[in-house]
Design an enzyme around this catalytic site. Structure first.
Site, PDB file in Angstrom:
ATOM      1  N   SER A 280       7.313  -7.026 -13.723  1.00  0.00           N
ATOM      2  CA  SER A 280       8.152  -8.116 -14.246  1.00  0.00           C
ATOM      3  C   SER A 280       7.841  -8.417 -15.711  1.00  0.00           C
ATOM      4  O   SER A 280       8.759  -8.650 -16.517  1.00  0.00           O
ATOM      5  CB  SER A 280       8.000  -9.381 -13.395  1.00  0.00           C
ATOM      6  N   HIS A 310       6.038  -5.511  -5.519  1.00  0.00           N
ATOM      7  CA  HIS A 310       5.654  -6.506  -6.531  1.00  0.00           C
ATOM      8  C   HIS A 310       5.825  -7.907  -5.912  1.00  0.00           C
ATOM      9  O   HIS A 310       5.238  -8.205  -4.879  1.00  0.00           O
ATOM     10  CB  HIS A 310       6.510  -6.256  -7.790  1.00  0.00           C
ATOM     11  N   ARG A 365      -6.558 -15.388  -7.903  1.00  0.00           N
ATOM     12  CA  ARG A 365      -5.391 -16.214  -7.543  1.00  0.00           C
ATOM     13  C   ARG A 365      -5.374 -16.436  -6.028  1.00  0.00           C
ATOM     14  O   ARG A 365      -4.944 -17.474  -5.533  1.00  0.00           O
ATOM     15  CB  ARG A 365      -4.089 -15.553  -8.028  1.00  0.00           C
TER      16      ARG A 365
HETATM   17  N1  AMX Z   1      -1.649  -0.779   2.506  1.00  0.00           N
HETATM   18  C1  AMX Z   1      -1.558   0.544   2.769  1.00  0.00           C
HETATM   19  N2  AMX Z   1      -1.631   1.498   1.829  1.00  0.00           N
HETATM   20  C2  AMX Z   1      -1.863   1.092   0.583  1.00  0.00           C
HETATM   21  C3  AMX Z   1      -2.014  -0.260   0.243  1.00  0.00           C
HETATM   22  C4  AMX Z   1      -1.890  -1.208   1.264  1.00  0.00           C
HETATM   23  N3  AMX Z   1      -1.964  -2.511   1.029  1.00  0.00           N
HETATM   24  N4  AMX Z   1      -2.218  -0.355  -1.093  1.00  0.00           N
HETATM   25  C5  AMX Z   1      -2.198   0.912  -1.566  1.00  0.00           C
HETATM   26  N5  AMX Z   1      -1.974   1.776  -0.557  1.00  0.00           N
HETATM   27  C6  AMX Z   1      -1.775   3.223  -0.650  1.00  0.00           C
HETATM   28  C7  AMX Z   1      -0.624   3.498  -1.597  1.00  0.00           C
HETATM   29  O1  AMX Z   1       0.629   3.365  -0.940  1.00  0.00           O
HETATM   30  C8  AMX Z   1      -0.934   4.892  -2.039  1.00  0.00           C
HETATM   31  O2  AMX Z   1      -0.543   5.767  -1.005  1.00  0.00           O
HETATM   32  P1  AMX Z   1       0.173   7.183  -1.325  1.00  0.00           P
HETATM   33  O3  AMX Z   1      -0.882   7.973  -2.040  1.00  0.00           O
HETATM   34  O4  AMX Z   1       0.533   7.702   0.006  1.00  0.00           O
HETATM   35  O5  AMX Z   1       1.340   6.871  -2.200  1.00  0.00           O
HETATM   36  C9  AMX Z   1      -2.466   4.898  -2.097  1.00  0.00           C
HETATM   37  O6  AMX Z   1      -2.892   3.817  -1.275  1.00  0.00           O
HETATM   38  C10 AMX Z   1      -3.016   4.695  -3.498  1.00  0.00           C
HETATM   39  O7  AMX Z   1      -2.470   3.521  -4.040  1.00  0.00           O
HETATM   40  P2  AMX Z   1      -3.287   2.656  -5.104  1.00  0.00           P
HETATM   41  O8  AMX Z   1      -3.545   3.538  -6.283  1.00  0.00           O
HETATM   42  O9  AMX Z   1      -4.464   2.013  -4.475  1.00  0.00           O
HETATM   43  O10 AMX Z   1      -2.262   1.493  -5.452  1.00  0.00           O
HETATM   44  P3  AMX Z   1      -1.035   1.513  -6.479  1.00  0.00           P
HETATM   45  O11 AMX Z   1      -1.560   1.145  -7.809  1.00  0.00           O
HETATM   46  O12 AMX Z   1      -0.257   2.762  -6.381  1.00  0.00           O
HETATM   47  O13 AMX Z   1      -0.134   0.342  -5.890  1.00  0.00           O
HETATM   48  C11 AMX Z   1       0.282  -1.773  -4.942  1.00  0.00           C
HETATM   49  C12 AMX Z   1      -0.510  -1.004  -5.983  1.00  0.00           C
HETATM   50  C13 AMX Z   1       0.040  -3.258  -5.137  1.00  0.00           C
HETATM   51  C14 AMX Z   1       1.765  -1.484  -5.124  1.00  0.00           C
HETATM   52  C15 AMX Z   1      -0.188  -1.330  -3.527  1.00  0.00           C
HETATM   53  O14 AMX Z   1      -1.550  -1.675  -3.358  1.00  0.00           O
HETATM   54  C16 AMX Z   1       0.638  -1.914  -2.413  1.00  0.00           C
HETATM   55  O15 AMX Z   1       1.676  -1.337  -2.064  1.00  0.00           O
HETATM   56  N6  AMX Z   1       0.215  -3.095  -1.817  1.00  0.00           N
HETATM   57  C17 AMX Z   1       0.985  -3.759  -0.800  1.00  0.00           C
HETATM   58  C18 AMX Z   1       2.161  -4.510  -1.432  1.00  0.00           C
HETATM   59  C19 AMX Z   1       1.683  -5.704  -2.231  1.00  0.00           C
HETATM   60  O16 AMX Z   1       0.863  -6.485  -1.783  1.00  0.00           O
HETATM   61  N7  AMX Z   1       2.231  -5.872  -3.431  1.00  0.00           N
HETATM   62  C20 AMX Z   1       1.942  -7.033  -4.281  1.00  0.00           C
HETATM   63  C21 AMX Z   1       1.038  -6.723  -5.438  1.00  0.00           C
HETATM   64  C22 AMX Z   1       0.803  -7.943  -6.301  1.00  0.00           C
HETATM   65  C23 AMX Z   1       2.063  -8.313  -7.016  1.00  0.00           C
HETATM   66  O17 AMX Z   1       2.562  -7.555  -7.817  1.00  0.00           O
HETATM   67  N8  AMX Z   1       2.629  -9.452  -6.744  1.00  0.00           N
END
Ligand code: AMX
Length: 474
Positions: A280, A310, A365
């Protein structure tokens, strides 16, 4: 006593005469301006600081412009640009271990230092906006005046009310929100001045005015969406003598509960800003770099916030917790929670509210919301569930072995607090996040315009071209 403001940057001089204050008239005289009132307005404070900030950047670039700041691997290029240092964001810096600092201050420090409402405990988001924009903690009086200024600017044009009213109730609240913010383009001082032709030195001033208008109008827009979709469609008027979060809580229909109002003050403060690379923030900045108005820039950022990876995660978390509760009932034992976490992961879903692109520890947070819950709702069954998930999920995610950060982020907690006070409609939660995010991303847009940030344009290559670049044969 008269306040003397000194300006040493010729580029800013023409705009100084356009600094407006609702409380007083300011006369500008060459390099000095005098204000007869005691408190400096936000725009005056900013105008005073900007020449120094511009000089700082000039000096840095003149002395160190050709210094190498990092290297980029092919994995980073294909990996969502993770960790590539390429953005300037003045308001906050995110440390992977410690979490966010707003202008060098942690969340607990902001909770202590920023002005509160009379009798209140939590900081007012007005104060954080001031801090992000100027780097200074405002006085209580300055925050009261900013509350009054936002209340004074809060009227929403009739055609936007009608636009919202015509949206079908099953259009996601974030889509309605972004639509209304885009339509505010009609009111943009920046777009109008640009169309007429204005010198670059005036960009920041119009961007400031638009940003103030936008932030002021967002709660009324958000509340209208909420009241239309879930309630009776009636939105109370903004009370001109009340703070921003009070008014928002009141417009949503929750002003009876003083703890909810305090929650709103905390929520709107901590969701503002998380440095510049998140979707964002980066989108708002990117679109703004084309000199699109703050309205168009923010609505683009909101569309990014609406994604499930996000900001939509805070909606997803509550839905996921409720499904879990339905399945496991009152058994909050470790085994029941562990099994549910594994069933989520095995079905190919992410655990919402856990993981982060930058953070490698529990999000501060999250911690501030947990502390709020411990003070106000320690016995709420959903809070107990959230606490149990916090105990179990990091271990399960570590064992799962994929995520680089097994700890909770901001979204893992917010829904549980909101539902406790009766704001149970999870599909609205990201709109609340969006109102707060505007307070975080618009200060940088104003600064971008003041320092003359150029249109953003990184270089891309096709896979064939990348292969050639690294000497690979495919
Ligand atoms: N549950 C399961 N798997 C997860 C995970 C979770 N909470 N967080 C990361 N992973 C997985 C990823 O999907 C990725 O899998 P892949 O290799 O098969 O694609 C692997 O772990 C590596 O990911 P990462 O490098 O640790 O994270 P990222 O930087 O690619 O993504 C984020 C970060 C937040 C998108 C991810 O942790 C996620 O999807 N979390 C759940 C959704 C969430 O809570 N989003 C909100 C974030 C905060 C915000 O922006 N408001």
């Amino acid at each position: 006593m008269a306040t003397a403001l000194r300006f040493n940057n010729a580029a800013l001089r023409p705009v100084l005469s356009s600094v407006r204050s609702p409380a007083k008239t300011i006369a500008f005289n060459g390099l000095r301006c005098y204000s007869s009132a005691k408190t400096q307005t936000l725009k005056e404070s900013l105008a005073e600081k900007l020449p120094g900030e511009i000089e700082k950047i000039k000096k840095l670039r003149n002395g160190y412009g050709s210094k190498v700041v990092g290297e980029v691997t092919l994995d980073q290029v294909y990996g969502g640009a993770r960790g590539i240092k390429s953005l300037v964001w003045e308001g906050s810096v995110l440390d992977s271990e410690e979490g966010i600092r707003f202008r060098g201050k942690t969340i607990p420090e902001c909770q202590k230092l920023l002005p509160k409402a009379p009798g209140g405990e939590e900081p007012l988001p007005e104060g954080l906006f001031w801090l992000l924009l100027t780097g200074e903690v405002p006085s209580e009086q300055q925050v009261r005046e900013l509350s009054a200024e936002w209340a004074a600017r809060s009227d929403v044009p009739k055609f936007i009310e009608e636009l919202i009213d015509r949206c079908p109730n099953d259009l996601h609240p974030m889509a309605q929100f972004s639509l209304a913010v885009t339509a505010l383009e009609h009111e943009s001082a920046f777009a109008k001045a640009y169309a007429k032709g204005m010198p670059k030195s005036e960009y920041w001033s119009h961007t400031f005015e638009d940003s103030m208008d936008l932030i002021a109008k967002l709660p009324t827009i958000a509340a209208r969406i909420y009241r239309n979709v879930y309630k009776d469609g009636k939105v109370p008027a903004v009370q001109k003598d009340k703070d921003y979060a009070y008014n928002f809580a009141n417009q949503l229909g929750f002003s009876e509960n003083k703890d909810f109002i305090e929650l709103m003050r905390l929520y709107l403060t901590i969701h503002t800003d998380h440095e510049g690379g998140n979707v964002s923030a980066h989108t708002t900045h990117l679109v703004g770099s084309a000199l699109s108005s703050p309205m168009l820039s923010l609505s683009a950022g909101l569309n990014g916030l609406a994604g499930p990876l996000h900001g939509l995660a805070n909606q997803e978390v509550l839905n996921w917790l409720q499904k879990m509760k339905k399945q496991i009932g009152s058994d909050l034992g470790d085994k029941a929670i562990t099994d549910y976490l594994w069933s989520t992961l095995k079905s190919g879903q992410v655990v919402p509210g856990y993981g982060h692109a930058v953070l490698r520890k529990t999000d501060p947070r999250y911690v501030s919301q947990r502390e709020f819950a411990l003070r106000h709702l320690p016995d709420d069954p959903m809070f107990k569930l959230v606490s149990q998930v916090y105990k179990i999920a990091p271990g399960v995610l570590t064992e799962h072995g994929k995520t680089k950060n097994p700890f909770p982020n901001v979204d893992a907690h917010s829904g549980v607090l909101l539902q406790y006070y009766g704001l149970t409609e999870a599909s609205f939660y990201t709109v609340l996040f969006g109102v707060s995010r505007a307070i975080g991303v618009l200060p940088q847009l104003i600064i971008d315009r003041a320092v003359g940030a150029p249109i953003e344009r990184p270089k891309s290559f096709s896979t064939e071209a990348w292969a050639k670049l690294v000497g690979a044969t495919l």
